[in-house]
Design a protein around this motif. Structure first.
Motif, PDB file in Angstrom:
ATOM      1  N   GLY A 194       0.816  -1.210   0.000  1.00  0.00           N
ATOM      2  CA  GLY A 194       0.000   0.000   0.000  1.00  0.00           C
ATOM      3  C   GLY A 194       0.849   1.259   0.000  1.00  0.00           C
ATOM      4  N   GLY A 195       2.030   1.197   0.612  1.00  0.00           N
ATOM      5  CA  GLY A 195       2.963   2.317   0.559  1.00  0.00           C
ATOM      6  C   GLY A 195       3.557   2.501  -0.828  1.00  0.00           C
ATOM      7  N   PHE A 196       3.749   1.383  -1.549  1.00  0.00           N
ATOM      8  CA  PHE A 196       4.205   1.479  -2.940  1.00  0.00           C
ATOM      9  C   PHE A 196       3.150   2.218  -3.761  1.00  0.00           C
ATOM     10  CE2 PHE A 196       7.407  -2.236  -3.391  1.00  0.00           C
ATOM     11  CZ  PHE A 196       7.786  -2.149  -2.061  1.00  0.00           C
ATOM     12  N   ILE A 197       1.866   1.882  -3.524  1.00  0.00           N
ATOM     13  CA  ILE A 197       0.783   2.553  -4.243  1.00  0.00           C
ATOM     14  C   ILE A 197       0.758   4.036  -3.882  1.00  0.00           C
ATOM     15  CG2 ILE A 197      -1.715   2.650  -4.569  1.00  0.00           C
ATOM     16  CD1 ILE A 197      -1.772  -0.360  -3.904  1.00  0.00           C
ATOM     17  N   ALA A 198       0.928   4.337  -2.599  1.00  0.00           N
ATOM     18  CA  ALA A 198       0.925   5.731  -2.161  1.00  0.00           C
ATOM     19  C   ALA A 198       2.057   6.513  -2.819  1.00  0.00           C
ATOM     20  CB  ALA A 198       1.049   5.803  -0.641  1.00  0.00           C
ATOM     21  N   THR A 199       3.226   5.881  -2.982  1.00  0.00           N
ATOM     22  CA  THR A 199       4.349   6.548  -3.633  1.00  0.00           C
ATOM     23  C   THR A 199       4.056   6.770  -5.113  1.00  0.00           C
ATOM     24  OG1 THR A 199       5.844   5.469  -2.057  1.00  0.00           O
ATOM     25  CG2 THR A 199       6.845   6.442  -4.009  1.00  0.00           C
ATOM     26  N   GLU A 223      -2.782  14.491   2.205  1.00  0.00           N
ATOM     27  CA  GLU A 223      -1.617  14.079   2.988  1.00  0.00           C
ATOM     28  C   GLU A 223      -1.445  12.581   2.796  1.00  0.00           C
ATOM     29  OE1 GLU A 223      -2.709  15.397   6.886  1.00  0.00           O
ATOM     30  OE2 GLU A 223      -4.497  14.135   6.958  1.00  0.00           O
ATOM     31  N   VAL A 224      -0.248  12.090   3.058  1.00  0.00           N
ATOM     32  CA  VAL A 224       0.073  10.677   2.846  1.00  0.00           C
ATOM     33  C   VAL A 224       0.781  10.128   4.078  1.00  0.00           C
ATOM     34  CG1 VAL A 224       1.506   9.062   1.524  1.00  0.00           C
ATOM     35  CG2 VAL A 224       0.172  10.813   0.330  1.00  0.00           C
ATOM     36  N   LEU A 225       0.332   8.950   4.511  1.00  0.00           N
ATOM     37  CA  LEU A 225       0.926   8.240   5.643  1.00  0.00           C
ATOM     38  C   LEU A 225       1.301   6.839   5.164  1.00  0.00           C
ATOM     39  CD1 LEU A 225      -2.030   9.288   7.877  1.00  0.00           C
ATOM     40  CD2 LEU A 225       0.275  10.175   8.201  1.00  0.00           C
ATOM     41  N   ILE A 226       2.523   6.426   5.443  1.00  0.00           N
ATOM     42  CA  ILE A 226       3.023   5.140   4.953  1.00  0.00           C
ATOM     43  C   ILE A 226       3.628   4.365   6.112  1.00  0.00           C
ATOM     44  CG2 ILE A 226       4.754   4.042   3.472  1.00  0.00           C
ATOM     45  CD1 ILE A 226       4.418   6.402   1.530  1.00  0.00           C
ATOM     46  N   THR A 227       3.299   3.084   6.184  1.00  0.00           N
ATOM     47  CA  THR A 227       3.922   2.199   7.172  1.00  0.00           C
ATOM     48  C   THR A 227       4.554   1.017   6.453  1.00  0.00           C
ATOM     49  OG1 THR A 227       1.852   0.965   7.549  1.00  0.00           O
ATOM     50  CG2 THR A 227       2.269   2.857   8.973  1.00  0.00           C
ATOM     51  N   ALA A 228       5.853   0.832   6.669  1.00  0.00           N
ATOM     52  CA  ALA A 228       6.589  -0.328   6.131  1.00  0.00           C
ATOM     53  C   ALA A 228       6.409  -0.466   4.629  1.00  0.00           C
ATOM     54  CB  ALA A 228       6.143  -1.610   6.838  1.00  0.00           C
ATOM     55  N   PRO A 288       2.112  16.840   2.199  1.00  0.00           N
ATOM     56  CA  PRO A 288       2.695  16.379   3.469  1.00  0.00           C
ATOM     57  C   PRO A 288       2.755  14.844   3.529  1.00  0.00           C
ATOM     58  CG  PRO A 288       1.056  18.089   3.850  1.00  0.00           C
ATOM     59  CD  PRO A 288       0.926  17.689   2.417  1.00  0.00           C
ATOM     60  N   VAL A 289       3.919  14.313   3.873  1.00  0.00           N
ATOM     61  CA  VAL A 289       4.121  12.863   3.914  1.00  0.00           C
ATOM     62  C   VAL A 289       4.860  12.486   5.190  1.00  0.00           C
ATOM     63  CG1 VAL A 289       5.031  10.828   2.726  1.00  0.00           C
ATOM     64  CG2 VAL A 289       4.357  12.848   1.384  1.00  0.00           C
ATOM     65  N   ALA A 290       4.371  11.441   5.859  1.00  0.00           N
ATOM     66  CA  ALA A 290       5.085  10.841   6.984  1.00  0.00           C
ATOM     67  C   ALA A 290       5.154   9.341   6.748  1.00  0.00           C
ATOM     68  CB  ALA A 290       4.393  11.150   8.309  1.00  0.00           C
ATOM     69  N   ALA A 291       6.298   8.738   7.055  1.00  0.00           N
ATOM     70  CA  ALA A 291       6.479   7.315   6.770  1.00  0.00           C
ATOM     71  C   ALA A 291       7.215   6.628   7.912  1.00  0.00           C
ATOM     72  CB  ALA A 291       7.265   7.123   5.469  1.00  0.00           C
ATOM     73  N   ALA A 292       6.673   5.488   8.345  1.00  0.00           N
ATOM     74  CA  ALA A 292       7.334   4.641   9.335  1.00  0.00           C
ATOM     75  C   ALA A 292       8.209   3.625   8.614  1.00  0.00           C
ATOM     76  CB  ALA A 292       6.301   3.929  10.203  1.00  0.00           C
ATOM     77  N   ILE A 293       9.487   3.592   8.977  1.00  0.00           N
ATOM     78  CA  ILE A 293      10.461   2.674   8.392  1.00  0.00           C
ATOM     79  C   ILE A 293      10.991   1.802   9.521  1.00  0.00           C
ATOM     80  CG2 ILE A 293      12.665   2.506   7.184  1.00  0.00           C
ATOM     81  CD1 ILE A 293      12.084   5.376   6.125  1.00  0.00           C
ATOM     82  N   LEU A 298       9.296  14.733   3.135  1.00  0.00           N
ATOM     83  CA  LEU A 298       8.869  13.527   3.853  1.00  0.00           C
ATOM     84  C   LEU A 298       9.473  13.497   5.256  1.00  0.00           C
ATOM     85  CD1 LEU A 298       8.520   9.933   2.570  1.00  0.00           C
ATOM     86  CD2 LEU A 298       9.854  10.344   4.646  1.00  0.00           C
ATOM     87  N   ARG A 299       8.634  13.177   6.222  1.00  0.00           N
ATOM     88  CA  ARG A 299       9.081  13.062   7.611  1.00  0.00           C
ATOM     89  C   ARG A 299       9.141  11.584   7.988  1.00  0.00           C
ATOM     90  NH1 ARG A 299       5.925  18.105  10.621  1.00  0.00           N
ATOM     91  NH2 ARG A 299       6.534  19.684   9.075  1.00  0.00           N
TER      92      ARG A 299
END
Length: 426
Positions: free
Chosen positions: A143-148, A160-165, A369-374, A396-397
């Motif tokens: 889903g993060g690939f799709i968001a990107t 805004e965009v939120l991405i996890t893993a 605005p983008v935040a992503a958990a890695i 990106l944060r």
């Protein structure tokens, strides 16, 4: 668009079905349907929408029986849209049944329209049909690939965009992804066998049994050593060590003086390694890395190629390591759900002209605005590539942490989403 509604646990649930082009470019005729379930908390009818892209590819959206975790947190601020990505769930299905009337070339041509670029276009069509202003995206894993891809192709649709893993590499061959994931899988094997030393012996004994005797899964097909080793996909989740240990705790039974694998064990292994519920995961998996010149052409079964260079993962080794989120060509000849699609999958794996999914220039100039958990120890999405992508997306944060395995949003979704939203709005 057609909509039906009902109630769930203090929420209105609207079930939307929208007809969209098979090919949003218009080059190929035909239409399919896309389904989305929208959840609105009482008192939240005027809130903006958040659309959820789950992991995969080829997995349907969540089917919540109650409201909790990340969904509970999201509903405090949003109407939440759970989109069944094309080909899954109640969207027009793509599987061995629905594709049976097409020949191999037709199957491959049809499935080429089921990548992230098409999913983004579906989401945009749904957003417009709902009359929504730019909305928020939450993407887990694929889903993060799709968001990107969304940030690259239709940033005007995003609030805004939120991405996890789920921050993908923007370019480069799939081989690099798999070299890193195999290395992390090896580390997870070592940690698992350090916790449960006896399970290394059990894995070797089961592998030996499968080499010397035919053992069949409840679905009828013979279980190979290589396919058994795929139970290692559990190593990538937070509770996977324990669930895998329980699976391995008592695999043998003596029948007529002969050692055999228990029926229960075979059933549990089959549940882990079968793709009957999500065939597109296997058929399309390597296409998520295919971007023509940006990915050095066709993927050509990159996971299989990399594995062949790693003797510790050789199924004929005395103590072979378990594999992870890796798809191999032989699986499509062994899994009954995949056999009718195996030739189409091979055509897709060898296709050289897939269009690029990401636009590095657009991402470098990003204004959303983008935040992503890695996750530092993620077994499925290498942190090294995610960190490079994080630096390539303007503004990106990142939240880099070793608190979670790949399923952090499942095990601690409320807190994780709250942290990302807080970061986004500082």
């Amino acid at each position: 668009m057609r909509t039906r509604s009902h109630r769930l646990d203090g929420h209105d649930v609207h079930e939307h079905t929208l007809t969209v082009p098979l090919d949003h470019t218009g080059a190929t005729p035909g239409t399919i349907e896309v389904f989305a379930r929208e959840i609105v908390r009482d008192g939240g009818a005027d809130r903006p929408r958040l659309v959820w892209f789950q992991g995969g590819p080829g997995n349907r959206a969540n089917r919540p029986a109650s409201i909790g975790g990340w969904l509970d947190r999201a509903l405090q601020e949003y109407r939440v849209v759970l989109l069944d990505q094309r080909g899954t769930g109640r969207s027009t299905p793509a599987d061995r049944q629905t594709l049976a009337e097409l020949d191999t070339v037709g199957q491959a041509a049809y499935l080429a329209h089921f990548r992230a670029d098409s999913i983004v276009a579906d989401a945009e069509a749904l957003r417009l049909a709902l009359g929504e202003q730019p909305w928020t995206v939450l993407g887990q894993s694929y889903g993060g690939f799709i968001a990107t891809a969304y940030l690259s192709r239709a940033p005007h649709g995003l609030r805004e965009v939120l991405i996890t893993a789920g921050l993908p590499a923007l370019s480069g061959p799939a081989d690099e992804v798999y070299r890193l994931t195999f290395a992390q899988t090896a580390r997870r094997n070592a940690a698992f066998f350090a916790r449960y030393p006896g399970d290394a012996v059990t894995v070797a004994e089961v592998a030996g049994q499968l080499r010397e005797h035919e053992e069949r899964l409840p679905t009828g097909e013979a279980l190979s050593v290589s396919r058994f080793l795929q139970v290692g996909i559990s190593l990538g989740s937070s509770t996977g060590f324990d669930s895998l240990h329980y699976l391995l705790e008592d695999p043998f039974v003596t029948v007529g003086g002969k050692r055999r694998l228990r029926e229960r064990f075979l059933r549990e292994v089959g549940d882990v390694v079968s793709f009957a519920a999500n065939p597109l995961y296997a058929v399309l998996h390597e296409t998520i890395y295919a971007q023509g010149a940006l990915s050095d052409g066709a993927t050509s079964w990159a996971a299989h190629r990399v594995r062949q260079s790693l003797p510790e993962f050789d199924p004929d080794a005395d103590r072979p390591l378990l594999t992870g989120e890796h798809i191999f060509p032989w699986q499509l000849a062994e899994d009954p759900a995949l056999v009718p699609l195996r030739e189409a999958a091979d055509l897709l794996a060898n296709r050289e002209d897939f269009p690029a999914l990401y636009d590095p220039e657009a991402l470098a100039g990003n204004e959303v605005p983008v935040a992503a958990a890695i996750y530092h120890d993620d077994m499925f999405v290498p942190r090294q590539l995610s960190l490079a992508t994080a630096e390539s997306i303007r503004g990106l944060r990142p939240l880099v942490t070793n608190e979670y395995q790949h399923d952090g949003v499942r095990v601690d979704g409320y807190r994780l989403l709250d942290r990302l939203l807080t970061m986004l709005r500082r």
